[in-house]
Scaffold this motif. Structure first.
Motif, PDB file in Angstrom:
ATOM      1  N   ALA A   1       0.824  -1.263  -0.135  1.00 57.24           N
ATOM      2  CA  ALA A   1      -0.099   0.104   0.090  1.00 57.24           C
ATOM      3  C   ALA A   1       1.043   1.228   0.035  1.00 57.24           C
ATOM      4  CB  ALA A   1      -0.905  -0.020   1.398  1.00 57.24           C
ATOM      5  N   GLU A   2       2.053   1.203   0.747  1.00 57.36           N
ATOM      6  CA  GLU A   2       2.831   2.224   0.841  1.00 57.36           C
ATOM      7  C   GLU A   2       3.585   2.780  -0.689  1.00 57.36           C
ATOM      8  OE1 GLU A   2       4.953   2.518   4.634  1.00 57.36           O
ATOM      9  OE2 GLU A   2       3.897   0.793   5.170  1.00 57.36           O
ATOM     10  N   VAL A   3       3.863   1.436  -1.227  1.00 54.62           N
ATOM     11  CA  VAL A   3       4.530   1.713  -2.496  1.00 54.62           C
ATOM     12  C   VAL A   3       3.472   2.187  -3.325  1.00 54.62           C
ATOM     13  CG1 VAL A   3       5.394   0.502  -4.387  1.00 54.62           C
ATOM     14  CG2 VAL A   3       5.995  -0.202  -2.447  1.00 54.62           C
ATOM     15  N   ALA A   4       2.462   1.807  -3.456  1.00 53.20           N
ATOM     16  CA  ALA A   4       1.244   2.157  -4.140  1.00 53.20           C
ATOM     17  C   ALA A   4       0.983   3.648  -3.982  1.00 53.20           C
ATOM     18  CB  ALA A   4       0.067   1.411  -4.137  1.00 53.20           C
ATOM     19  N   GLN A   5       0.908   3.928  -2.869  1.00 51.04           N
ATOM     20  CA  GLN A   5       0.523   5.590  -2.497  1.00 51.04           C
ATOM     21  C   GLN A   5       1.752   6.286  -2.988  1.00 51.04           C
ATOM     22  OE1 GLN A   5       0.422   6.101   1.863  1.00 51.04           O
ATOM     23  NE2 GLN A   5      -0.993   7.728   1.629  1.00 51.04           N
ATOM     24  N   ARG A   6       2.763   5.888  -2.852  1.00 47.29           N
ATOM     25  CA  ARG A   6       4.144   6.891  -3.134  1.00 47.29           C
ATOM     26  C   ARG A   6       3.999   7.100  -4.906  1.00 47.29           C
ATOM     27  NH1 ARG A   6       8.629   8.175  -0.412  1.00 47.29           N
ATOM     28  NH2 ARG A   6      10.265   8.695  -1.768  1.00 47.29           N
ATOM     29  N   ALA A   7       3.671   5.743  -5.485  1.00 46.52           N
ATOM     30  CA  ALA A   7       3.632   5.919  -6.955  1.00 46.52           C
ATOM     31  C   ALA A   7       2.252   6.344  -7.518  1.00 46.52           C
ATOM     32  CB  ALA A   7       4.005   4.589  -7.397  1.00 46.52           C
TER      33      ALA A   7
ATOM     34  N   ALA B   1       9.099   1.448  -4.776  1.00 46.15           N
ATOM     35  CA  ALA B   1       9.570   0.128  -4.170  1.00 46.15           C
ATOM     36  C   ALA B   1      11.023   0.083  -3.722  1.00 46.15           C
ATOM     37  CB  ALA B   1       9.211  -0.970  -4.983  1.00 46.15           C
ATOM     38  N   THR B   2      11.810   0.717  -4.689  1.00 47.61           N
ATOM     39  CA  THR B   2      13.323   0.700  -4.400  1.00 47.61           C
ATOM     40  C   THR B   2      13.673   1.956  -3.310  1.00 47.61           C
ATOM     41  OG1 THR B   2      13.755   0.127  -6.670  1.00 47.61           O
ATOM     42  CG2 THR B   2      15.539   1.035  -5.417  1.00 47.61           C
ATOM     43  N   GLU B   3      12.935   2.718  -3.630  1.00 46.33           N
ATOM     44  CA  GLU B   3      12.998   3.987  -2.626  1.00 46.33           C
ATOM     45  C   GLU B   3      12.728   3.914  -1.223  1.00 46.33           C
ATOM     46  OE1 GLU B   3      12.650   7.531  -5.942  1.00 46.33           O
ATOM     47  OE2 GLU B   3      10.910   7.315  -4.563  1.00 46.33           O
ATOM     48  N   ILE B   4      11.733   3.009  -1.121  1.00 44.20           N
ATOM     49  CA  ILE B   4      11.384   2.800   0.415  1.00 44.20           C
ATOM     50  C   ILE B   4      11.614   1.606   0.906  1.00 44.20           C
ATOM     51  CG2 ILE B   4       9.471   4.373   0.164  1.00 44.20           C
ATOM     52  CD1 ILE B   4       7.582   2.107   0.010  1.00 44.20           C
ATOM     53  N   GLY B   5      12.417   0.672  -0.135  1.00 44.79           N
ATOM     54  CA  GLY B   5      13.211  -0.532   0.440  1.00 44.79           C
ATOM     55  C   GLY B   5      11.788  -1.670   0.697  1.00 44.79           C
TER      56      GLY B   5
ATOM     57  N   SER C   1       1.243   0.466 -18.264  1.00 46.94           N
ATOM     58  CA  SER C   1       1.901   1.375 -18.996  1.00 46.94           C
ATOM     59  C   SER C   1       3.317   1.609 -18.598  1.00 46.94           C
ATOM     60  CB  SER C   1       1.592   2.683 -19.376  1.00 46.94           C
ATOM     61  OG  SER C   1       1.621   3.386 -18.162  1.00 46.94           O
ATOM     62  N   ARG C   2       4.207   1.582 -19.497  1.00 41.26           N
ATOM     63  CA  ARG C   2       5.655   1.635 -19.123  1.00 41.26           C
ATOM     64  C   ARG C   2       6.069   2.584 -17.927  1.00 41.26           C
ATOM     65  NH1 ARG C   2       9.450  -1.304 -21.802  1.00 41.26           N
ATOM     66  NH2 ARG C   2      11.053   0.105 -21.286  1.00 41.26           N
ATOM     67  N   ALA C   3       5.387   3.805 -18.320  1.00 43.54           N
ATOM     68  CA  ALA C   3       5.746   5.088 -17.309  1.00 43.54           C
ATOM     69  C   ALA C   3       5.053   4.632 -15.839  1.00 43.54           C
ATOM     70  CB  ALA C   3       5.078   6.094 -18.046  1.00 43.54           C
ATOM     71  N   THR C   4       4.038   4.099 -15.868  1.00 43.90           N
ATOM     72  CA  THR C   4       3.380   3.718 -14.605  1.00 43.90           C
ATOM     73  C   THR C   4       4.296   2.627 -13.923  1.00 43.90           C
ATOM     74  OG1 THR C   4       1.389   4.055 -15.581  1.00 43.90           O
ATOM     75  CG2 THR C   4       1.325   2.968 -13.496  1.00 43.90           C
ATOM     76  N   ALA C   5       4.660   1.756 -14.537  1.00 44.11           N
ATOM     77  CA  ALA C   5       5.526   0.582 -14.273  1.00 44.11           C
ATOM     78  C   ALA C   5       6.752   1.260 -13.497  1.00 44.11           C
ATOM     79  CB  ALA C   5       5.920  -0.417 -15.250  1.00 44.11           C
ATOM     80  N   LYS C   6       7.419   1.905 -14.218  1.00 46.09           N
ATOM     81  CA  LYS C   6       8.636   2.809 -13.784  1.00 46.09           C
ATOM     82  C   LYS C   6       8.402   3.191 -12.575  1.00 46.09           C
ATOM     83  CE  LYS C   6      11.861   3.585 -17.610  1.00 46.09           C
ATOM     84  NZ  LYS C   6      12.234   4.545 -18.496  1.00 46.09           N
ATOM     85  N   ARG C   7       7.246   3.914 -12.427  1.00 52.89           N
ATOM     86  CA  ARG C   7       7.053   4.888 -11.281  1.00 52.89           C
ATOM     87  C   ARG C   7       6.886   3.795  -9.772  1.00 52.89           C
ATOM     88  NH1 ARG C   7       2.732   7.532 -13.303  1.00 52.89           N
ATOM     89  NH2 ARG C   7       1.315   6.780 -11.720  1.00 52.89           N
ATOM     90  N   VAL C   8       6.301   2.877 -10.125  1.00 57.19           N
ATOM     91  CA  VAL C   8       5.909   1.803  -9.207  1.00 57.19           C
ATOM     92  C   VAL C   8       7.508   1.043  -8.740  1.00 57.19           C
ATOM     93  CG1 VAL C   8       5.203  -0.591  -8.530  1.00 57.19           C
ATOM     94  CG2 VAL C   8       3.871   1.078  -9.791  1.00 57.19           C
TER      95      VAL C   8
END
Lengths: 348, 348
Positions: free
Chosen positions: B18-24, B55-59, B44-51
């Motif tokens: 949920a936190e990943v989704a929220q951030r993205a 995910a990486t940013e918040i570990g 879409s590729r753009a959305t996927a990249k954001r996700v």
DNA sequence: CTGAAAGCGCTTACAG
DNA sequence: CTGAAAGCGCTTACAG
């Protein structure tokens, strides 16, 4: 979604808690309490009996995934082994972990990252993902271990962590070497050689220290020429053994860094027509029984406390958690196994 | 209940989906799709990249428990080993299972029930409770294995099931013994002895069969007096070896049931002043390198395909499931390791 | 002593 | 291409 969307417990005929509760005519809350043993003083004996009978009748097996997710505890231990299974030396550690864990009703997820220790990070992620309660990092031999910083509840088995605050357990190498050497001294030997390794593993220095300390404690001069350094493989052990036998005056006893090197001494001694233990006493290290019991005579050697270290650490982690452990290095004693490769020197 | 009731991911600073989704700025559905690689053509590729970035940013580390519960697949293999870790023989099997599983992103829950195989039922319950996708039952040596009937997706490693329908893999003992004996025949030996075991393990009969078949195939008469039966321990191996050397006419070669028995032959041959391989050729079985490489000369022996069997079985189970496997016994070839303990007979 | 209900974190049809 | 919502099977405060 329907029950057919996934491979459900129903398809596999795996009844769930609701079915147990229904059959016993209680709520899932009560059923859960009874089946997890938290019912004393909270559920009447009659009700508890009904629940247990219902569970048995329909062959209920609790879903540990669901329980773990809800409770936050999985009763699961992660073991990240670094090449432990690649050596005959340290498998006993895994055996001990499994046995101690099973006795407590815990499961073990095992990952051996191989000799390189490359896949360690992946392994740790995997453990975290599986929500293991604790992680044991096990080294194939006594050495410094890189402990991932993103791992809170970790302890180190057969090595010491590269950062403070991590409980670790290792063999007491120095004391063991001291005792091995002292055993030879007690038999009357004074010309005691030491065959050791050229690799920089920490045990080399620690065992050499014990050897020197024992000589010193008994007022025997340390002679650097009696310390022979060579490799681990059979041919290299042979080379070291030949150098040993070429020493003049010839040592009457030798303390070897490991059993493989002792095997080399046996081979060369036989080729040179020397008898063990009459002409040469030999002490090994590790007690790899495949070597030590197949030598003739059997090899007297120091047994590494692999099983004991792992047994102790596993129980401590399960019972107290890593936080309940001394956050530093614990040293465990080695035990000498006497088999007949040592005797008083003939010249004594 | 509140977030503080249990040891939450939050407390351990474990972000959830949920936190990943929220951030993205996407739904958890989309985040889930992307993070499990099922997004091609759906996101879409753009959305996927954001996700992925979020995910990486918040570990983010996915909770395998939750995923497993919802999807019904855990990517987890249960290994019920029966004393496998108690022997140096078969540890390679565990190593192979772990390696193959890790390569596929699977985890392994390992339970060694010890030599007795008593705790097997508990172990199976544990595996079921943890929702493993498949179970591998591994035997410490080639033997019949009791497969619990409440275990659907099970395969047997290094043994054969007591009931039909279960895929099993074992070493091809008879062929290996045939080849070992034939190797000696090819060198010119005709008086070839066989030292074997008194225990009733299946390999005894299978290897004796191969030995006899090889003699027959080369028109060498089978002589029962040349088959010596004794125990496994060093002293018993010595006894068998003495009986071998007392035979008249003395055999010029011996095929041993295992490396430990071959080690006994070495000890007694040396005591009797016989040279290996000049006066006596020796072939072992198992290739326990701690024995085979420490003998002088190194022992020529048949290597058991422990690693290969386990590697093959694990990959097959992960890729096809037990259902995709031949529901019967698969035999894997052994490979001969030549080290120098065999030579043509002097009398040839 | 017992039950109703929330919620752990995810995946999956389904609707749009 | 994206989201709202259900539900996997449990455990746990909480209310009664």
């Amino acid at each position: 979604m329907s029950a057919r969307d996934v491979r459900t417990r129903e398809e596999a005929m795996m009844p769930n808690l609701a079915e147990v509760a229904q059959r016993a005519k209680v709520s899932t809350a009560t059923a859960s309490l009874v089946l997890s043993g938290k019912d004393v003083g909270r559920v009447s004996r009659a009700t508890a009996k009904r629940v247990l009978r219902a569970a048995t009748e329909i062959g209920y097996v609790r879903n540990a995934l669901a329980a773990g997710m809800r409770s936050g505890r999985t009763s699961c231990l992660g073991v990240v082994a670094e090449g432990v299974l690649s050596t005959p030396y340290a498998v006993d550690m895994i055996k001990a972990v499994l046995t101690a864990a099973a006795e407590h009703g815990w499961s073990v997820i095992l990952n051996d990252t191989g000799d390189e220790g490359q896949r360690a990070h992946e392994a740790v992620q995997e453990m975290l993902s599986r929500q293991v309660d604790h992680v044991i990092q096990a080294a194939m031999y006594h050495r410094r271990v890189d402990v991932p910083s993103d791992l809170p509840d970790v302890v180190v088995l057969n090595g010491f962590a590269d950062r403070p605050g991590v409980p670790c357990v290792v063999p007491d190498e120095t004391r063991a070497a001291f005792e091995a050497t002292e055993h030879l001294i007690a038999l009357g030997h004074t010309r005691i050689a030491h065959i050791t390794d050229t690799s920089g593993v920490v045990a080399v220095g620690l065992r050499l220290r014990g050897y020197r300390d024992a000589l010193e404690a008994h007022a025997i001069a340390y002679d650097e020429r009696r310390v022979i350094r060579g490799g681990d493989a059979p041919e290299q052990a042979d080379a070291s053994a030949r150098r040993l036998l070429a020493l003049r005056p010839r040592p009457t006893a030798v303390f070897c860094f490991n059993d493989g090197m002792a095997a080399g001494v046996y081979r060369q001694a036989y080729r040179a027509g020397l008898r063990i233990p009459e002409d040469l006493s030999v002490v090994g290290f590790d007690d790899l029984t495949l070597i030590s019991t197949n030598l003739d005579p059997g090899l007297t050697t120091m047994r590494l406390p692999h099983y004991e270290m792992a047994d102790w650490l596993t129980r401590a982690v399960i019972n107290d958690g890593p936080g309940g452990l001394h956050s530093g290095i614990t040293r465990m004693p080695c035990r000498m196994v006497h088999r007949g490769s040592t005797a008083p020197p003939l010249t004594a």
